[in-house]
Design a protein around this motif. Structure first.
Motif, PDB file in Angstrom:
ATOM      1  N   LEU A  90      -8.841   0.751   8.205  1.00 17.15           N
ATOM      2  CA  LEU A  90      -7.600   0.119   8.643  1.00 17.15           C
ATOM      3  C   LEU A  90      -7.516   0.113  10.166  1.00 17.15           C
ATOM      4  O   LEU A  90      -8.212   0.866  10.826  1.00 17.15           O
ATOM      5  CB  LEU A  90      -6.407   0.912   8.093  1.00 17.15           C
ATOM      6  CG  LEU A  90      -6.341   1.047   6.579  1.00 17.15           C
ATOM      7  CD1 LEU A  90      -5.280   2.057   6.194  1.00 17.15           C
ATOM      8  CD2 LEU A  90      -6.048  -0.294   5.930  1.00 17.15           C
ATOM      9  N   ASN A  99      -1.223  -4.228   8.526  1.00 16.08           N
ATOM     10  CA  ASN A  99      -2.555  -4.051   7.965  1.00 16.08           C
ATOM     11  C   ASN A  99      -2.695  -4.768   6.626  1.00 16.08           C
ATOM     12  O   ASN A  99      -3.687  -5.456   6.381  1.00 16.08           O
ATOM     13  CB  ASN A  99      -2.872  -2.560   7.775  1.00 16.08           C
ATOM     14  CG  ASN A  99      -3.644  -1.978   8.945  1.00 16.08           C
ATOM     15  OD1 ASN A  99      -4.812  -2.280   9.141  1.00 16.08           O
ATOM     16  ND2 ASN A  99      -2.968  -1.155   9.740  1.00 16.08           N
ATOM     17  N   ILE A 100      -1.687  -4.591   5.781  1.00 13.51           N
ATOM     18  CA  ILE A 100      -1.736  -5.230   4.462  1.00 13.51           C
ATOM     19  C   ILE A 100      -1.765  -6.749   4.625  1.00 13.51           C
ATOM     20  O   ILE A 100      -2.576  -7.449   4.001  1.00 13.51           O
ATOM     21  CB  ILE A 100      -0.536  -4.812   3.589  1.00 13.51           C
ATOM     22  CG1 ILE A 100      -0.522  -3.285   3.408  1.00 13.51           C
ATOM     23  CG2 ILE A 100      -0.595  -5.503   2.225  1.00 13.51           C
ATOM     24  CD1 ILE A 100       0.725  -2.775   2.689  1.00 13.51           C
ATOM     25  N   PHE A 103      -5.320  -7.860   6.063  1.00 10.51           N
ATOM     26  CA  PHE A 103      -6.433  -7.857   5.101  1.00 10.51           C
ATOM     27  C   PHE A 103      -6.164  -8.805   3.934  1.00 10.51           C
ATOM     28  O   PHE A 103      -7.067  -9.463   3.434  1.00 10.51           O
ATOM     29  CB  PHE A 103      -6.728  -6.433   4.629  1.00 10.51           C
ATOM     30  CG  PHE A 103      -7.465  -5.629   5.657  1.00 10.51           C
ATOM     31  CD1 PHE A 103      -8.822  -5.825   5.857  1.00 10.51           C
ATOM     32  CD2 PHE A 103      -6.801  -4.706   6.459  1.00 10.51           C
ATOM     33  CE1 PHE A 103      -9.515  -5.105   6.831  1.00 10.51           C
ATOM     34  CE2 PHE A 103      -7.480  -3.989   7.435  1.00 10.51           C
ATOM     35  CZ  PHE A 103      -8.841  -4.183   7.625  1.00 10.51           C
ATOM     36  N   GLY A 104      -4.893  -8.882   3.533  1.00 11.02           N
ATOM     37  CA  GLY A 104      -4.536  -9.836   2.486  1.00 11.02           C
ATOM     38  C   GLY A 104      -4.901 -11.253   2.936  1.00 11.02           C
ATOM     39  O   GLY A 104      -5.478 -12.034   2.184  1.00 11.02           O
ATOM     40  N   GLN A 118       1.906  -7.634  -1.275  1.00 13.29           N
ATOM     41  CA  GLN A 118       2.304  -6.630  -0.294  1.00 13.29           C
ATOM     42  C   GLN A 118       3.403  -5.720  -0.864  1.00 13.29           C
ATOM     43  O   GLN A 118       3.309  -4.488  -0.787  1.00 13.29           O
ATOM     44  CB  GLN A 118       2.825  -7.352   0.945  1.00 13.29           C
ATOM     45  CG  GLN A 118       3.020  -6.450   2.134  1.00 13.29           C
ATOM     46  CD  GLN A 118       3.229  -7.270   3.405  1.00 13.29           C
ATOM     47  OE1 GLN A 118       3.636  -8.424   3.362  1.00 13.29           O
ATOM     48  NE2 GLN A 118       2.945  -6.669   4.535  1.00 13.29           N
ATOM     49  N   LEU A 121       2.033  -3.480  -3.624  1.00 12.94           N
ATOM     50  CA  LEU A 121       1.190  -2.402  -3.103  1.00 12.94           C
ATOM     51  C   LEU A 121       2.044  -1.277  -2.502  1.00 12.94           C
ATOM     52  O   LEU A 121       1.832  -0.093  -2.767  1.00 12.94           O
ATOM     53  CB  LEU A 121       0.247  -2.993  -2.052  1.00 12.94           C
ATOM     54  CG  LEU A 121      -0.979  -2.188  -1.635  1.00 12.94           C
ATOM     55  CD1 LEU A 121      -2.027  -3.121  -1.038  1.00 12.94           C
ATOM     56  CD2 LEU A 121      -0.641  -1.114  -0.635  1.00 12.94           C
ATOM     57  N   LEU A 146      -4.122   3.968   1.154  1.00 15.42           N
ATOM     58  CA  LEU A 146      -3.760   2.634   1.611  1.00 15.42           C
ATOM     59  C   LEU A 146      -5.019   1.785   1.801  1.00 15.42           C
ATOM     60  O   LEU A 146      -5.080   0.630   1.372  1.00 15.42           O
ATOM     61  CB  LEU A 146      -2.975   2.750   2.927  1.00 15.42           C
ATOM     62  CG  LEU A 146      -2.511   1.441   3.549  1.00 15.42           C
ATOM     63  CD1 LEU A 146      -1.594   0.684   2.589  1.00 15.42           C
ATOM     64  CD2 LEU A 146      -1.794   1.693   4.870  1.00 15.42           C
ATOM     65  N   SER A 147      -6.024   2.402   2.405  1.00 14.93           N
ATOM     66  CA  SER A 147      -7.243   1.680   2.690  1.00 14.93           C
ATOM     67  C   SER A 147      -7.943   1.215   1.402  1.00 14.93           C
ATOM     68  O   SER A 147      -8.441   0.092   1.303  1.00 14.93           O
ATOM     69  CB  SER A 147      -8.101   2.603   3.542  1.00 14.93           C
ATOM     70  OG  SER A 147      -9.416   2.280   3.483  1.00 14.93           O
ATOM     71  N   SER A 149      -6.397   0.713  -1.505  1.00  9.73           N
ATOM     72  CA  SER A 149      -5.544  -0.315  -2.116  1.00  9.73           C
ATOM     73  C   SER A 149      -5.687  -1.651  -1.406  1.00  9.73           C
ATOM     74  O   SER A 149      -5.682  -2.704  -2.045  1.00  9.73           O
ATOM     75  CB  SER A 149      -4.079   0.115  -2.074  1.00  9.73           C
ATOM     76  OG  SER A 149      -3.939   1.362  -2.689  1.00  9.73           O
ATOM     77  N   VAL A 150      -5.801  -1.606  -0.074  1.00  4.83           N
ATOM     78  CA  VAL A 150      -5.960  -2.839   0.693  1.00  4.83           C
ATOM     79  C   VAL A 150      -7.288  -3.513   0.336  1.00  4.83           C
ATOM     80  O   VAL A 150      -7.363  -4.732   0.223  1.00  4.83           O
ATOM     81  CB  VAL A 150      -5.864  -2.522   2.212  1.00  4.83           C
ATOM     82  CG1 VAL A 150      -6.486  -3.628   3.034  1.00  4.83           C
ATOM     83  CG2 VAL A 150      -4.407  -2.324   2.610  1.00  4.83           C
ATOM     84  N   ILE A 153      -6.621  -5.586  -2.709  1.00  2.78           N
ATOM     85  CA  ILE A 153      -5.380  -6.377  -2.731  1.00  2.78           C
ATOM     86  C   ILE A 153      -5.574  -7.728  -3.426  1.00  2.78           C
ATOM     87  O   ILE A 153      -4.649  -8.275  -4.009  1.00  2.78           O
ATOM     88  CB  ILE A 153      -4.815  -6.565  -1.296  1.00  2.78           C
ATOM     89  CG1 ILE A 153      -3.373  -7.048  -1.371  1.00  2.78           C
ATOM     90  CG2 ILE A 153      -5.692  -7.471  -0.443  1.00  2.78           C
ATOM     91  CD1 ILE A 153      -2.608  -6.907  -0.091  1.00  2.78           C
TER      92      ILE A 153
END
Lengths: 247, 307
Positions: A90, A99-100, A103-104, A118, A121, A146-147, A149-150, A153
């Motif tokens: 991230l 960040n989400i 990357f999304g 988003q 998540l 988080l990383s 999950s991202v 995504i």
């Protein structure tokens, strides 16, 4: 739902000039497996991972990943897999939300779809209150969650995890593996590398690369039986100390 | 004492980030002292303070009798430092890097070749190769040679084995073993808990604090909690079961075994095993286990985080 292999390679090879980094590797990974991809430094793991994730065109052989050909459809592969590593995950100086979104966006999510992903998540990770905080300020365990999950995504069927737990404390490392299990139970295939040999035991199957070739591939139990070893550390040591190159 | 560290505190971003939180310890001449802890423990900040590359907010430290602030130039002459990030000159060859570091410290490779001989023979076949083109294991060997070439009294090795495979990690520690009779003090940090066994004494570190400091045997010996080893074919299901089990304080996987800490140290393995069988886990085998360094670290982490 098919039981067709999600990764399938046949004599996959990559040479750099006279040097054969990956030498005719043949293997299959089935959907929902946690596949441990081990090897000493310089064994060819990184090169193999780059070919499988569409970042490097192989020299010869065949391979398909999530149904796409690594020679001709590398862009499709990139869109349909997830990737996470400890070294690159991230952006510390962006917020959780940013960040989400970033990357999304990279994975092609736009507008309502992105917003929905988003929100979902953040909800799942219970990070709603933290969404405006810089990622740098999150505890390591949360950053990891988080990383991961991202990286998923866009709901890929296959995720590559490149040393996801390097340098991580022993509790966070184990919590991370619980997330891996959860994802695998939901049908996501996990392709993971690690230098922690206890983690090799958590994989459904493990391959060990030595000098560009797959020297052994099986369940951890079967590998330990075959090499008369107490644990995966001993299996790894037996195979990798015979390596000729890298040093 | 080769190294004296007293109440060192280091913060970043105007005091907002506490990197080193009142750390004190001493290291004897010739001792190999390991700082064991994950990323973010404060290991690198501490190393930079001791190698005179960073000023502490408060506290004192001395290296072989030299103060890290007042006598920084003396410390630099007697220290060998291998930073966590590979920092040799990538476009100089193996041999050129070694010559460069020898010259900077006012010596020659020939004069001190005996110090690095064992290690250097392994990279000598590649002496004309640029350092940037070496494999990870070779870079590590060259970095150690460059840190040793001026015959330092003390070596600072900041995470020399991070990102290195288990075989190369063992080899690196074997190289350090061969330095034993040279009486060089070694301060070494690592995130790999199993490497504690390769140090004379260790400090376990997390979020800037030292959680424990002693020989590995004493750290393990002073651990009061009971730990059970649990074996089953149904690892994941059983660990879920232990999470809601009244008698269980914590349960963590260790490879193909679960380590379970009971709430009551008087609980017997047979009692816990009986309760698992009652719940339908018929293949479960439970036995008393000597805790390892990770069990202890996790327990101390819990206390440090107020869990």
């Amino acid at each position: 739902m098919s039981k067709e292999a999600i990764i399938k390679t046949n004599d996959l090879t990559k040479s750099f000039g006279a040097f054969t980094a990956v030498d005719k590797i043949t293997f299959e990974v089935m959907p929902g497996e946690i596949f441990g991809f081990l090897g000493a430094n310089g064994a060819g793991k990184t090169t193999a991972m780059k070919m499988l994730s569409g970042l490097l065109i192989p020299t010869s052989g065949k391979a398909s990943v999530v149904g796409f050909d690594v020679f001709k459809q590398s862009e499709m592969i990139k869109k349909n897999i997830g990737y996470m590593s400890q070294k690159f995950s991230l952006y510390d100086d962006l917020t959780v939300e940013e960040n989400i979104a970033f990357f999304g966006g990279i994975y092609g999510l736009r507008g309502d779809v992105l917003e929905h992903a988003q929100a979902e998540l953040l909800q799942r990770l219970q990070l709603m209150d933290q969404s405006k905080k810089l990622v740098a300020s999150l505890p390591l365990g949360w950053k990891q969650k988080l990383s991961f999950s991202v990286a998923m995504i866009h709901k890929p069927r296959l995720v590559f995890l490149d040393e996801p737990t390097g340098g991580v404390d022993p509790i966070t490392r184990r919590q991370f593996w619980e997330m891996i299990y959860e994802a695998a139970e939901n049908g996501v295939t996990i392709f993971v590398t690690t230098h922690y040999m206890d983690e090799a035991e958590y994989c459904s199957r493990v391959s060990i690369m030595v000098d560009g070739k797959i020297a052994a591939m099986d369940t951890p139990r079967a590998l330990k039986d075959r090499f008369g070893a107490k644990n995966m550390d001993e299996v790894f040591y037996t195979l990798a100390r015979g390596a000729k190159r890298g040093e | 004492m080769s190294l004296i560290v007293k109440n060192i505190v280091k913060t970043y971003e105007k005091g907002k980030v506490l990197a080193v939180d009142n750390v004190s310890f001493e290291v004897k001449q010739g001792e190999r002292f390991g700082i064991i802890g994950p990323d973010g423990a404060g290991k690198t900040s501490l190393f930079r303070i001791l190698t005179t590359l960073l000023l502490a907010d408060s506290g004192e430290a001395s290296v072989c009798g030299n103060d890290v602030v007042a006598d920084f130039d003396k410390i630099r002459r007697i220290s060998g430092y291998m930073p966590g990030k590979f920092s040799l000159y990538q476009d100089l060859s193996v041999e050129e890097n070694l010559n460069f570091f020898a010259t900077v410290f006012g010596t020659t490779v020939a004069e001190n070749k005996h110090l690095i001989q064992d290690i250097y023979v392994q990279i000598e076949p590649f002496k004309d190769r640029p350092a940037g083109k070496l494999s990870g294991g070779m870079k590590q060997k060259l970095a150690l040679c460059c840190a040793l070439i001026h015959e330092p009294k003390i070596l600072f090795l900041d995470e020399p084995t991070t990102g290195v495979d288990p075989v190369s990690r063992k080899e690196f520690w074997d190289m350090l073993d061969r330095l034993k009779n040279r009486n060089i003090t070694i301060l070494v940090s690592t995130p790999y808990m199993d490497e504690a066994s390769r140090c004379d004494r260790i400090a376990l570190m997390q979020t800037g604090k030292i959680l424990a400091i002693d020989t590995l045997d004493n750290v393990i010996g002073s651990y009061k909690n009971k730990v059970f080893g649990v074996e089953t074919k149904h690892m994941h299901q059983l660990s879920q079961f232990f999470k809601i089990h009244d008698a269980v304080h914590s349960c963590y996987p260790f490879g193909d075994t679960l380590h379970v800490t009971p709430k009551d140290a008087l609980l017997k393995a047979t009692e816990l095993e009986a309760s698992c069988k009652l719940a339908g886990f018929h293949d479960v085998v439970i036995y008393d286990l000597k805790p390892n360094i990770e069990d202890i670290f996790m327990n101390l982490m819990g206390q440090n985080n107020g869990i």
